[in-house]
Structures are given as C-alpha cells and as structure tokens.
Write an enzyme that holds these catalytic residues in place. Structure first.
Site, mmCIF file in Angstrom:
data_model
loop_
_atom_site.group_PDB
_atom_site.id
_atom_site.type_symbol
_atom_site.label_atom_id
_atom_site.label_comp_id
_atom_site.label_asym_id
_atom_site.label_seq_id
_atom_site.Cartn_x
_atom_site.Cartn_y
_atom_site.Cartn_z
ATOM 1 N N ARG A 86 0.852 -1.196 0.000
ATOM 2 C CA ARG A 86 0.000 0.000 0.000
ATOM 3 C C ARG A 86 0.875 1.228 0.000
ATOM 4 N NH1 ARG A 86 -4.730 0.644 4.288
ATOM 5 N NH2 ARG A 86 -2.980 1.085 5.653
ATOM 6 N N THR A 127 -1.360 7.506 -0.681
ATOM 7 C CA THR A 127 -2.609 7.367 -1.447
ATOM 8 C C THR A 127 -3.441 6.164 -1.003
ATOM 9 O OG1 THR A 127 -1.601 5.937 -3.107
ATOM 10 C CG2 THR A 127 -1.455 8.313 -3.495
ATOM 11 N N ASP A 185 0.286 -3.013 11.902
ATOM 12 C CA ASP A 185 0.732 -3.412 10.558
ATOM 13 C C ASP A 185 1.114 -4.894 10.595
ATOM 14 O OD1 ASP A 185 2.303 -1.833 7.915
ATOM 15 O OD2 ASP A 185 2.592 -3.961 8.322
ATOM 16 N N ASP A 207 4.684 -5.893 9.259
ATOM 17 C CA ASP A 207 5.762 -5.464 10.168
ATOM 18 C C ASP A 207 5.789 -6.309 11.432
ATOM 19 O OD1 ASP A 207 6.668 -3.544 8.456
ATOM 20 O OD2 ASP A 207 5.700 -1.861 9.466
HETATM 21 O O1 LIG Z 1 -7.043 -3.227 2.244
HETATM 22 P P1 LIG Z 1 -5.835 -2.364 2.090
HETATM 23 O O2 LIG Z 1 -6.083 -0.937 2.460
HETATM 24 O O3 LIG Z 1 -5.206 -2.491 0.738
HETATM 25 O O4 LIG Z 1 -4.776 -2.841 3.187
HETATM 26 C C1 LIG Z 1 -4.452 -4.178 3.391
HETATM 27 C C2 LIG Z 1 -3.052 -4.470 2.923
HETATM 28 O O5 LIG Z 1 -2.093 -3.810 3.755
HETATM 29 C C3 LIG Z 1 -1.150 -4.754 4.256
HETATM 30 O O6 LIG Z 1 -0.069 -4.923 3.404
HETATM 31 P P2 LIG Z 1 1.052 -3.801 3.197
HETATM 32 O O7 LIG Z 1 0.661 -2.895 2.101
HETATM 33 O O8 LIG Z 1 1.368 -3.174 4.513
HETATM 34 O O9 LIG Z 1 2.295 -4.616 2.665
HETATM 35 P P3 LIG Z 1 3.205 -5.699 3.396
HETATM 36 O O10 LIG Z 1 2.367 -6.933 3.552
HETATM 37 O O11 LIG Z 1 4.328 -5.892 2.472
HETATM 38 O O12 LIG Z 1 3.614 -5.128 4.723
HETATM 39 C C4 LIG Z 1 -1.979 -6.010 4.335
HETATM 40 O O13 LIG Z 1 -1.211 -7.179 4.465
HETATM 41 C C5 LIG Z 1 -2.795 -5.955 3.084
HETATM 42 O O14 LIG Z 1 -2.132 -6.464 1.934
HETATM 43 O O1 LIG Z 2 -4.607 -1.982 9.902
HETATM 44 C C1 LIG Z 2 -3.993 -2.306 8.872
HETATM 45 C C2 LIG Z 2 -4.339 -1.827 7.600
HETATM 46 C C3 LIG Z 2 -3.623 -2.240 6.520
HETATM 47 N N1 LIG Z 2 -2.582 -3.090 6.692
HETATM 48 C C4 LIG Z 2 -2.245 -3.567 7.916
HETATM 49 O O2 LIG Z 2 -1.289 -4.335 8.048
HETATM 50 N N2 LIG Z 2 -2.945 -3.131 8.977
#
Ligand SMILES: O=P(O)(O)OC[C@H]1O[C@H](OP(=O)(O)OP(=O)(O)O)[C@H](O)[C@@H]1O
Ligand SMILES: O=c1cc[nH]c(=O)[nH]1
Ligand SMILES: [Mg+2]
Length: 212
Positions: free
Chosen positions: A107, A111, A203, A206
């Site tokens: 994400r 944005t 997150d 993380d």
């Molecule tokens: O419904 P959304 O608003 O799209 O958010 C959800 C997304 O955010 C997180 O991933 P992130 O973008 O943090 O990536 P990562 O798994 O690499 O940390 C999560 O694992 C989803 O993929």
């Molecule tokens: O709360 C949230 C939203 C998006 N992605 C995450 O990992 N946590």
C-alpha cells in the site's frame, strides 16, 4: 447488480482467543507468527468447507472402498505478499498438495493505493478453486487488485480469507467482486485517518517479520 455473497465470520472460541493474543501489542514477533499460523489452520477448515470431493478406491484393513478425497493439486492458495505468507505457513500444512500463487502488493502510504511488484501463479487457473489469503482487509484496494490480476489470468472461482476486515474494505470488495466470498475471524469498527483498522492489530507485515 448481482447480490454479493455473504461474509462468514468464524466466531469459534479458539479463533477469538487467538485473535485477542494477536491484537495485543505486547505479543512478540515469534508469538505473532505462531498465532497467524494457528489461525490459518483453524480458518482453513472453514474456507475449504465446500471444496469439491472426488473419490479414490482404497483398501482398508477390512475391505476395499470408494473413499472421498480432496483434489489438493487443483487448489490454489494465493498469497498477497508479504503478510499472506504467515497464513500460507498453516494452510500449506493443511493441504500440502495445493499450488501456491504469489502476488506482490504494497500500500502506498499516502494514497493507500495498491502498488504491484510481483505476480506468479500456477497455470490453468480457470479450472482451479483459488483462495486468496491476506490477514488484513482495510480499504480493500489490495485484495481488489489481487482479484483483478487473478481474474485477468483466468481464475473464475475465487474466495478470500483474512483475519480482520474493516467495513470499508468489505464494501469495496463486495461492490467490485460480488462473486468473491469473504471469510474472516472478525469485522472491526472502522479505518482511522491513516487507513489502519481500528481497533485492529497494527501493521500485520511489520509485526510478522519484525520490520518497521
Ligand atoms: O485493504 P488495504 O487498504 O489495501 O490494506 C491491506 C493491505 O495492507 C497490508 O499490506 P502492506 O501494504 O502493509 O504490505 P506488506 O504486507 O508488504 O507489509 C496487508 O497485508 C494488506 O495487503
Ligand atoms: O490496519 C492495517 C491496515 C492495513 N494493513 C495492515 O497491516 N494493517
Ligand atoms: Mg500487502
């Protein structure tokens, strides 16, 4: 417009207990990863509930029989990177023969749009049930991008497994892909101004991988 499939909330006490431990900010990275895997094993039971069975002739110690069998080679778990990998750890133990698709998305912090960086899926997607997995459904941008890509690659039988869903994300997924059933451990209250689920768990990627 086609009516969307209902959302299944898995309210089993074991699932709810483990989810509470997962949300707790004091849970360590190791504990977090272990809990996600255990939740995948429990939710895996629900998300595979109506998969088609075939049969095979086997010999029991007493007689031979035509016995029900899952065609694991047909099933695809589609992991939305990174955090989907935590669920894959449990699901791949549950169905060892399943194929695994990887969809790299993150994400954009400002944005909240999903940015794609990887896509690798098994062939013949049109003939396989596909279970998309990601612990978090927040705005819904990531899962909608994942489903768009999978449909473009031929998938037509798709469901989505997550741990926490925000009402905003459910609405977007149901609106854009009403044919995709959602299975989750909980529906939380809302998103905050940064697009994080409230009360949520922070997150997921993380916490799972010990990054910031
Ligand atoms: O419904 P959304 O608003 O799209 O958010 C959800 C997304 O955010 C997180 O991933 P992130 O973008 O943090 O990536 P990562 O798994 O690499 O940390 C999560 O694992 C989803 O993929
Ligand atoms: O709360 C949230 C939203 C998006 N992605 C995450 O990992 N946590
Ligand atoms: Mg992601």
């Amino acid at each position: 417009m086609k009516p969307s499939l209902p959302v299944t909330v898995v309210d089993h006490p074991l699932v709810q207990h483990k989810l509470t431990l997962l949300r707790d900010r004091n849970s360590s990275t190791a504990t977090f990863r272990q809990l996600v895997k255990e939740l995948a094993l429990l939710l895996g039971y629900e998300v595979t509930r109506d998969l088609p069975l075939t049969t095979a002739r086997i010999e029991t110690p007493v007689t031979s029989m035509e016995a029900p069998r899952l065609d694991g080679k047909k099933l695809v778990f589609a992991s939305v990177l990174r955090a989907g990998e935590g669920l894959i750890a449990g699901l791949s133990e549950l169905v060892p023969a399943a194929r695994i698709a990887h969809i790299g998305l993150y994400r954009d912090h400002d944005t909240l749009e999903a940015v794609q960086y990887y896509f690798k899926v098994p062939d013949n997607l049109a003939n396989r049930p596909v279970i998309v997995v990601d612990p978090m459904l927040a705005t819904g941008n990531s899962v909608c991008a994942a489903v768009d890509l999978l449909k473009k690659a031929g998938a037509c039988n798709i469901r989505f497994l997550c741990l926490l869903a925000a009402p905003e994300g459910i609405a977007q997924l149901q609106n854009r892909h009403p044919d995709v059933a959602i299975i989750t451990a909980a529906i939380d209250e809302r998103l905050n101004e940064h697009g994080y689920i409230v009360p949520g768990l922070g997150d997921a990627g993380d916490r799972m991988f010990g990054t910031r």
